[in-house]
Design a protein around this motif. Structure first.
Motif, PDB file in Angstrom:
ATOM      1  N   LEU A  80       4.823   2.343   1.258  1.00  0.00           N
ATOM      2  CA  LEU A  80       5.813   2.865   0.319  1.00  0.00           C
ATOM      3  C   LEU A  80       6.326   4.230   0.766  1.00  0.00           C
ATOM      4  O   LEU A  80       7.509   4.526   0.644  1.00  0.00           O
ATOM      5  CB  LEU A  80       5.214   2.956  -1.085  1.00  0.00           C
ATOM      6  N   ARG A  81       5.449   5.042   1.320  1.00  0.00           N
ATOM      7  CA  ARG A  81       5.849   6.368   1.798  1.00  0.00           C
ATOM      8  C   ARG A  81       6.768   6.244   3.020  1.00  0.00           C
ATOM      9  O   ARG A  81       7.790   6.918   3.106  1.00  0.00           O
ATOM     10  CB  ARG A  81       4.603   7.194   2.136  1.00  0.00           C
ATOM     11  N   ASN A 138       0.821  -1.211   0.000  1.00  0.00           N
ATOM     12  CA  ASN A 138       0.000   0.000   0.000  1.00  0.00           C
ATOM     13  C   ASN A 138       0.863   1.273   0.000  1.00  0.00           C
ATOM     14  O   ASN A 138       2.062   1.244   0.295  1.00  0.00           O
ATOM     15  CB  ASN A 138      -0.998  -0.005   1.171  1.00  0.00           C
ATOM     16  N   GLN A 139       0.217   2.365  -0.350  1.00  0.00           N
ATOM     17  CA  GLN A 139       0.923   3.640  -0.506  1.00  0.00           C
ATOM     18  C   GLN A 139       1.532   4.141   0.801  1.00  0.00           C
ATOM     19  O   GLN A 139       2.603   4.745   0.788  1.00  0.00           O
ATOM     20  CB  GLN A 139      -0.022   4.693  -1.094  1.00  0.00           C
ATOM     21  N   ARG A 140       0.873   3.869   1.908  1.00  0.00           N
ATOM     22  CA  ARG A 140       1.411   4.301   3.207  1.00  0.00           C
ATOM     23  C   ARG A 140       2.754   3.626   3.465  1.00  0.00           C
ATOM     24  O   ARG A 140       3.728   4.266   3.870  1.00  0.00           O
ATOM     25  CB  ARG A 140       0.422   3.974   4.322  1.00  0.00           C
ATOM     26  N   ASP A 146       9.946   6.429  -3.075  1.00  0.00           N
ATOM     27  CA  ASP A 146      10.162   7.454  -4.104  1.00  0.00           C
ATOM     28  C   ASP A 146      11.601   7.965  -4.097  1.00  0.00           C
ATOM     29  O   ASP A 146      12.173   8.225  -5.150  1.00  0.00           O
ATOM     30  CB  ASP A 146       9.202   8.631  -3.933  1.00  0.00           C
ATOM     31  N   GLU A 158       7.395  -0.858  -8.794  1.00  0.00           N
ATOM     32  CA  GLU A 158       6.758  -1.078  -7.503  1.00  0.00           C
ATOM     33  C   GLU A 158       7.245  -2.418  -6.964  1.00  0.00           C
ATOM     34  O   GLU A 158       7.531  -3.329  -7.746  1.00  0.00           O
ATOM     35  CB  GLU A 158       5.234  -1.086  -7.638  1.00  0.00           C
TER      36      GLU A 158
END
Length: 65
Positions: free
Chosen positions: A6-7, A2-4, A12, A35
């Motif tokens: 990855l953050r 999930n994006q959380r 990034d 990803e």
């Protein structure tokens, strides 16, 4: 993944660092879409490819472009 997550992992930033090594615009474009995989078989395959590429670089030196 999930994006959380990855953050939190600052994925990034990792991709930005990787982009600095891309020799061509196509490589930089592909990096933007990277990803992490959660499929263990895909991860094993990619790790094997990386191991083989590293061994090739050790044996032959840099890749001529």
């Amino acid at each position: 993944m999930n994006q959380r997550t990855l953050r939190i992992l600052e994925f990034d930033k990792i991709k930005s660092m990787l982009e600095a090594y891309a020799a061509f615009s196509l490589g930089r474009e592909r990096i933007k879409w990277l990803e992490p995989h959660s499929d263990l078989e895909v991860v094993k395959l990619r790790m094997q490819e990386t191991t083989e590429a590293a061994a090739l670089l050790d044996r032959e030196g840099s890749v001529p472009l």
